[in-house]
Design a protein around this motif. Sequence first.
Motif, PDB file in Angstrom:
ATOM      1  N   PHE A  99      46.230  37.649  39.422  1.00 60.72           N
ATOM      2  CA  PHE A  99      44.595  37.289  39.769  1.00 60.72           C
ATOM      3  C   PHE A  99      44.585  37.306  41.257  1.00 60.72           C
ATOM      4  CE2 PHE A  99      44.796  36.400  35.245  1.00 60.72           C
ATOM      5  CZ  PHE A  99      43.697  36.999  34.713  1.00 60.72           C
ATOM      6  N   GLU A 100      45.501  36.466  42.009  1.00 63.09           N
ATOM      7  CA  GLU A 100      45.296  36.167  43.223  1.00 63.09           C
ATOM      8  C   GLU A 100      45.478  37.631  43.974  1.00 63.09           C
ATOM      9  OE1 GLU A 100      46.908  32.981  46.233  1.00 63.09           O
ATOM     10  OE2 GLU A 100      48.498  33.869  45.366  1.00 63.09           O
ATOM     11  N   GLY A 144      35.776  38.444  47.567  1.00 65.11           N
ATOM     12  CA  GLY A 144      36.519  37.555  46.554  1.00 65.11           C
ATOM     13  C   GLY A 144      36.767  38.067  45.219  1.00 65.11           C
ATOM     14  N   MET A 145      36.960  37.226  44.326  1.00 68.20           N
ATOM     15  CA  MET A 145      37.160  37.650  42.932  1.00 68.20           C
ATOM     16  C   MET A 145      35.911  38.310  42.225  1.00 68.20           C
ATOM     17  SD  MET A 145      39.789  37.859  41.009  1.00 68.20           S
ATOM     18  CE  MET A 145      40.420  37.854  39.084  1.00 68.20           C
ATOM     19  N   LYS A 146      34.833  37.583  42.603  1.00 69.12           N
ATOM     20  CA  LYS A 146      33.666  38.004  41.960  1.00 69.12           C
ATOM     21  C   LYS A 146      33.130  39.258  42.196  1.00 69.12           C
ATOM     22  CE  LYS A 146      28.720  36.405  40.989  1.00 69.12           C
ATOM     23  NZ  LYS A 146      27.690  35.066  41.309  1.00 69.12           N
ATOM     24  N   HIS A 147      33.432  39.849  43.542  1.00 70.65           N
ATOM     25  CA  HIS A 147      33.160  41.019  43.864  1.00 70.65           C
ATOM     26  C   HIS A 147      34.046  42.075  43.244  1.00 70.65           C
ATOM     27  CE1 HIS A 147      32.129  44.613  46.217  1.00 70.65           C
ATOM     28  NE2 HIS A 147      33.122  44.652  46.804  1.00 70.65           N
ATOM     29  N   PHE A 148      35.354  41.799  43.033  1.00 74.45           N
ATOM     30  CA  PHE A 148      36.370  42.527  42.470  1.00 74.45           C
ATOM     31  C   PHE A 148      36.014  42.700  40.929  1.00 74.45           C
ATOM     32  CE2 PHE A 148      40.068  43.006  39.564  1.00 74.45           C
ATOM     33  CZ  PHE A 148      40.817  44.092  40.387  1.00 74.45           C
ATOM     34  N   TYR A 160      44.304  40.398  42.828  1.00 76.83           N
ATOM     35  CA  TYR A 160      43.239  41.136  42.538  1.00 76.83           C
ATOM     36  C   TYR A 160      41.999  40.281  43.392  1.00 76.83           C
ATOM     37  CZ  TYR A 160      44.599  44.339  39.112  1.00 76.83           C
ATOM     38  OH  TYR A 160      45.332  45.341  38.507  1.00 76.83           O
ATOM     39  N   ARG A 161      42.070  39.011  43.545  1.00 76.57           N
ATOM     40  CA  ARG A 161      41.221  38.332  44.471  1.00 76.57           C
ATOM     41  C   ARG A 161      41.158  38.875  45.891  1.00 76.57           C
ATOM     42  NH1 ARG A 161      38.493  33.339  44.530  1.00 76.57           N
ATOM     43  NH2 ARG A 161      37.825  32.470  46.585  1.00 76.57           N
ATOM     44  N   GLY A 185      39.292  42.101  46.303  1.00 77.37           N
ATOM     45  CA  GLY A 185      37.690  41.936  46.271  1.00 77.37           C
ATOM     46  C   GLY A 185      37.303  41.720  47.797  1.00 77.37           C
TER      47      GLY A 185
END
Length: 487
Positions: free
Chosen positions: A225-226, A236-240, A228-229, A232
Amino acid sequence: MTGMKKKAAIIGGGVIGGGWAARFLLNGWDVAIVDPDPQAERKIGEVLANARRALPALYDRALPPEGRLSWHDDMADAVADADWVQESVPETLTLKHKVLGRLSAMAPAHAVIGSSTSGFKPSELNAEGARAIVAHPFNPVYLLPLIELVGEAETCTRASKLLRDVGCHPLTLRKEIEAHIADRLLEAVWRESLWLVKDGIATTEEIDEAIRMGFGIRWAQMGLFETYRIAGGEAGMKHFMSQFGPALSWPWTKLMDVPEFNDELVDLIASQSDAQSGHMSIRELERLRDDNIVGMLRALRRTKTGAGGVITAHEATLPAPVPGDLPGDLPVTGDRQVPTSWADYNGHMNDAEYLRAASDATDRFMEMIGADTDYIASGCSYFTVETHTRYLAEVHAGDRLRTTTQVIDGTGKRMHLFHRLVRGDGTLAATVEVMLLHMDLTTRATCNPEGIVAERLSRLAAAHADLPAEGSGRHVGQRSKPAVEPA
């Protein structure tokens, strides 16, 4: 690590049981082993030999003295007085019921009873009255820190503390589930890989290259997860997730469509694996694996990232070097095993690593006199301006290396040190003479030390003044004795 010596009982040897034995034994625990295999002592002996070569190489301090290893035919005798009992028998539920039931009746009430099961849940393991928790390790157990814990909360809490004491990273699951966390992730990759081979898209070697040349290294220090963050970007993660989330509905996976596990597929996988790695024995592959893991973990250790942070935290619990029964009680400023990464093409310690060992000793000596991180943060430190190394004996990977430090001069701005590097057999392997100057870190100019640093350095210089320092003050090419001129 302090307190009374602890004991672990290992029920079932093999690769995993042997790895557990090594993890405990090399961290100072007594270890009792039960395994009916007539080859068990040889097999576990080979695992221990690999562990003795690899595990201490992760640390710059010496591990505790090894515990006592014993072999038992009687399970009750093996678990007597044990603090930890680890079951690593074959992955058959009826067999685990039988073994764990007996262990639960025989082991001390305070003992943690762990099962190395990769798939069964605690409710399944304890269905017939046992009191075990899942303590699922990863191979090699003596190097990889992760242990998945599943089971009764209080027992998992006690287990976590014991595991941290031997350098592990316990991860307690919030709920029980088949195959826990890591193996479920691995199973997904494994199933996809089988399809890639079966469909002729990639060979076993090409799939391994995709992992080890790319995301495997990335995952080692950040996980999924980090990673993939970061993918993004600044958003950040939301964009990814918004960018790549729709791909979840695309036909990228066959995870729900498992290929038939028949002889044809087995032969295909096995033949490709033989072509990929068959030129090396299992022991050679293990040593290659261990050296690679050590190198990666030591790199991660420098930044305290991922598993490297676990090693850093564990090393802080190991005893710092202390003075021994040496002339003038010279301070011991280094005590470690030489890692494989320090060896060169000649098979002995590389020239530069002698200087590294001396540099580490200088840092340790600076801490001893008060020139520590707080002192440096206040604006002063010592800078090395000159060194001279004498190479007197070979040092090999795996050798114990102990360093003592003598103060030749500690007046004014100067700190003149004489390090002796001694092998575990008592042989003087090298001397490293170091001249340092005290610096003001703001002006980058020399200045005199004050306070406790000046006082301790002066006191040690006086205590060491009458001690011999053979080899100090030499220059490159200087002869040991004057040349005799012909008559």
